[in-house]
Design a protein around this motif. Structure first.
Motif, short mmCIF file in Angstrom:
data_model
loop_
_atom_site.label_atom_id
_atom_site.label_comp_id
_atom_site.label_asym_id
_atom_site.label_seq_id
_atom_site.Cartn_x
_atom_site.Cartn_y
_atom_site.Cartn_z
N LYS A 109 39.02 72.49 24.80
CA LYS A 109 38.29 73.50 24.02
C LYS A 109 37.92 72.92 22.66
N GLY A 110 36.68 73.01 22.29
CA GLY A 110 36.22 72.51 21.02
C GLY A 110 35.70 71.08 21.06
N GLU A 113 31.74 70.97 20.70
CA GLU A 113 31.32 71.34 19.35
C GLU A 113 31.70 70.25 18.35
N SER A 114 32.89 69.68 18.52
CA SER A 114 33.35 68.63 17.62
C SER A 114 32.48 67.38 17.74
N ALA A 115 32.20 66.97 18.96
CA ALA A 115 31.34 65.82 19.19
C ALA A 115 29.95 66.06 18.60
N TRP A 116 29.48 67.28 18.76
CA TRP A 116 28.17 67.65 18.22
C TRP A 116 28.16 67.54 16.70
N MET A 117 29.17 68.09 16.05
CA MET A 117 29.22 68.04 14.58
C MET A 117 29.34 66.60 14.08
N ASN A 118 30.04 65.75 14.84
CA ASN A 118 30.17 64.34 14.44
C ASN A 118 28.85 63.58 14.55
N SER A 119 27.89 64.10 15.31
CA SER A 119 26.60 63.43 15.46
C SER A 119 25.79 63.50 14.17
N PHE A 120 26.18 64.37 13.25
CA PHE A 120 25.45 64.51 11.98
C PHE A 120 25.92 63.52 10.92
N VAL A 121 26.99 62.82 11.21
CA VAL A 121 27.55 61.89 10.21
C VAL A 121 26.81 60.58 10.21
#
Length: 121
Positions: A109-110, A113-121
């Protein structure tokens, strides 16, 4: 509140793709180019979510990108890859991707979303 960027709203972005499609028709490029949409708030069904903050199906992350993107593919290139046999049953690639993302999401779970948010770095 920050300034709203051009086509930051997925529904506006999706509607604008109709304009791009009409330009392809006017220039006789149907059958030569395909349009693929990627967007930070993309969803597979425009009817499944009413805002970008709602829970999103994991499979929608397969069509997301950090920035609104109109990806133009030359149909000749797509067909040559399909005919090459590199991918067996290429018509199932989208559903395989969706299934993979759904399984990953259930396993951890998560994760999506976590992988997605890391794509912005």
């Amino acid at each position: 509140k920050g300034q709203k960027h051009f086509l930051s709203d997925f529904y506006e972005f999706h509607r604008s793709s109709y304009d791009l499609q009409s330009h392809l028709v006017e220039r006789d490029l149907i059958g030569k180019l395909q349009i693929v949409l990627f967007h930070p708030f993309a969803v597979h069904s425009l009817y499944s979510c009413t805002s970008s903050t709602e829970d999103v199906e994991a499979k929608s992350y397969a069509i997301r990108s950090p920035f609104p993107t109109f990806h133009l593919l030359r149909e000749q290139d797509v067909l040559s890859v399909v005919k090459s046999g590199l991918y067996t049953n290429p018509e199932f690639i989208p559903s395989k991707n969706a299934t993979h993302l759904e399984l990953k999401s259930k396993e951890n779970k998560g994760f999506i979303e976590s992988a997605w948010m890391n794509s912005f770095v």
